[in-house]
Design a protein around this motif. Structure first.
Motif, PDB file in Angstrom:
ATOM      1  N   MET A 263      -6.238  -0.332   2.554  1.00 63.05           N
ATOM      2  CA  MET A 263      -5.288  -0.103   1.469  1.00 63.05           C
ATOM      3  C   MET A 263      -4.634   1.265   1.600  1.00 63.05           C
ATOM      4  N   ARG A 264      -3.334   1.297   1.375  1.00 63.16           N
ATOM      5  CA  ARG A 264      -2.595   2.550   1.331  1.00 63.16           C
ATOM      6  C   ARG A 264      -2.557   3.057  -0.106  1.00 63.16           C
TER       7      ARG A 264
ATOM      8  N   CYS B  16       3.013  -4.620   2.724  1.00 64.56           N
ATOM      9  CA  CYS B  16       1.721  -4.881   2.074  1.00 64.56           C
ATOM     10  C   CYS B  16       1.132  -6.193   2.591  1.00 64.56           C
ATOM     11  N   PRO B  17      -0.134  -6.212   3.046  1.00 62.73           N
ATOM     12  CA  PRO B  17      -0.750  -7.458   3.540  1.00 62.73           C
ATOM     13  C   PRO B  17      -0.702  -8.563   2.490  1.00 62.73           C
ATOM     14  N   GLN B  18      -0.511  -9.798   2.941  1.00 64.11           N
ATOM     15  CA  GLN B  18      -0.402 -10.918   2.010  1.00 64.11           C
ATOM     16  C   GLN B  18      -1.660 -11.054   1.155  1.00 64.11           C
ATOM     17  N   LYS B  19      -2.817 -10.800   1.749  1.00 65.96           N
ATOM     18  CA  LYS B  19      -4.062 -10.897   0.993  1.00 65.96           C
ATOM     19  C   LYS B  19      -4.076  -9.893  -0.147  1.00 65.96           C
TER      20      LYS B  19
ATOM     21  N   LEU C 215      -3.973   2.464  -5.713  1.00 65.44           N
ATOM     22  CA  LEU C 215      -3.686   2.800  -7.110  1.00 65.44           C
ATOM     23  C   LEU C 215      -3.715   1.552  -7.988  1.00 65.44           C
ATOM     24  N   LEU C 216      -3.051   0.498  -7.539  1.00 66.72           N
ATOM     25  CA  LEU C 216      -3.000  -0.734  -8.315  1.00 66.72           C
ATOM     26  C   LEU C 216      -4.384  -1.367  -8.458  1.00 66.72           C
TER      27      LEU C 216
ATOM     28  N   HIS D  31      -1.635  13.828  -9.982  1.00 68.63           N
ATOM     29  CA  HIS D  31      -0.558  13.535  -9.042  1.00 68.63           C
ATOM     30  C   HIS D  31      -0.814  14.274  -7.730  1.00 68.63           C
ATOM     31  N   THR D  32      -0.592  13.590  -6.612  1.00 72.75           N
ATOM     32  CA  THR D  32      -0.698  14.209  -5.306  1.00 72.75           C
ATOM     33  C   THR D  32       0.510  13.821  -4.480  1.00 72.75           C
ATOM     34  N   ARG D  33       0.706  14.509  -3.394  1.00 65.86           N
ATOM     35  CA  ARG D  33       1.807  14.174  -2.481  1.00 65.86           C
ATOM     36  C   ARG D  33       1.266  13.280  -1.387  1.00 65.86           C
ATOM     37  N   SER D  34       2.001  12.258  -1.020  1.00 70.07           N
ATOM     38  CA  SER D  34       1.555  11.321   0.005  1.00 70.07           C
ATOM     39  C   SER D  34       2.586  11.228   1.119  1.00 70.07           C
TER      40      SER D  34
END
Length: 260
Positions: A151-152, A70-73, A157-158, A5-8
């Motif tokens: 990607m953020r 989130c981008p549609q792609k 992660l996903l 786990h990290t802080r974002s």
């Protein structure tokens, strides 16, 4: 440890950031597992990962960010990805189920002293298993995740979870076929072309079966080898069933976010 786990600062909630789960490198490894037990541990690690992802996706600011920013792609890749994951996991469950049945039937044949018939059926089914692996559609698809956009943390992660899951299932197929894992090229091609056989519970049973049939080795000892493998396969099968349910749950959560 399967999770970190990290802080974002990418997903602020008031004055505090969101705890972002990271995929442990051990889950992303493409190395051949050392045993069915190590595969079961890897599957358990993925179950824990998806549970953490579900918790994260319940946070309101994470939901808003995915739905609105989130981008549609990326969204399309994520949703298509979960269909692929469910197909891959279902294929893995089928292969493992057949392997367990084969071990049970061979064990029954050995105990009833129907050695030749049981051995022939087992070896024939092993060839069919190889064909089942070759037909697994997800193994033929190229993975071009995150191309064309940045990607953020949650999106990464996903995508990493998807890669880890597909990697685990590929490793499972490598292991069951006794084929050394490769970091590049399609799994289907590598299984077909590989000349090197790695020692696994399955190849050990294959060798023990040949020795038992041709050299008259101790049937009780061979039965013990089979029983041990059957129990290990059972654990993997149960883990895959739990993982399959986790994938369905996470996909439903994502669908609810996107339809909000």
């Amino acid at each position: 440890m399967a999770l970190q786990h990290t802080r974002s600062r990418s997903f602020p909630c008031g004055s505090q950031g969101a705890a972002i789960v990271k995929v442990d490198e051990s889950l992303l490894s493409e190395s051949t597992p050392s045993s069915l037990s190590s595969l079961a541990d890897r599957i358990k690690g993925l179950q824990n990962l998806y549970e953490s992802i579900d918790d994260l996706l319940l946070l309101p600011h994470i939901q808003r960010s995915i739905a609105n920013e989130c981008p549609q792609k990326c969204l399309d890749e994520m949703m298509e990805g979960y269909i692929m994951l469910l197909d891959a996991c279902a294929a893995a469950k089928d292969v493992v189920s057949v392997a367990k049945r084969d071990a049970q039937e061979l064990l029954s044949g050995v105990r009833r002293r129907m050695h030749a018939e049981a051995a022939s059926t087992y070896l024939s089914s092993r060839r069919k298993l190889r064909k089942m692996v070759q037909k697994a559609s997800f193994l033929r698809k190229k993975q071009n995740l995150g191309k064309g956009y940045e990607m953020r943390p949650v999106e990464k992660l996903l995508m990493d979870a998807k890669s880890a899951t597909l990697g685990m299932i590929s490793s499972l197929f490598f292991y069951m076929m006794g084929t050394k894992a490769h970091s590049c090229g399609s799994l289907v091609a590598k299984i077909m072309e590989s000349k090197r056989v790695e020692e696994t519970e399955f190849t050990k049973v294959d060798a023990a079966l040949m020795s038992f049939m041709h050299n008259g080795d101790d049937g009780v000892k061979f039965a013990d080898v089979l029983k041990s493998m059957e129990c290990s396969i059972q654990i993997v099968e149960e883990g895959l069933e739990c993982l399959f349910r986790s994938l369905i749950k996470t996909r439903v959560v994502l669908l609810n976010i996107l339809s909000y």
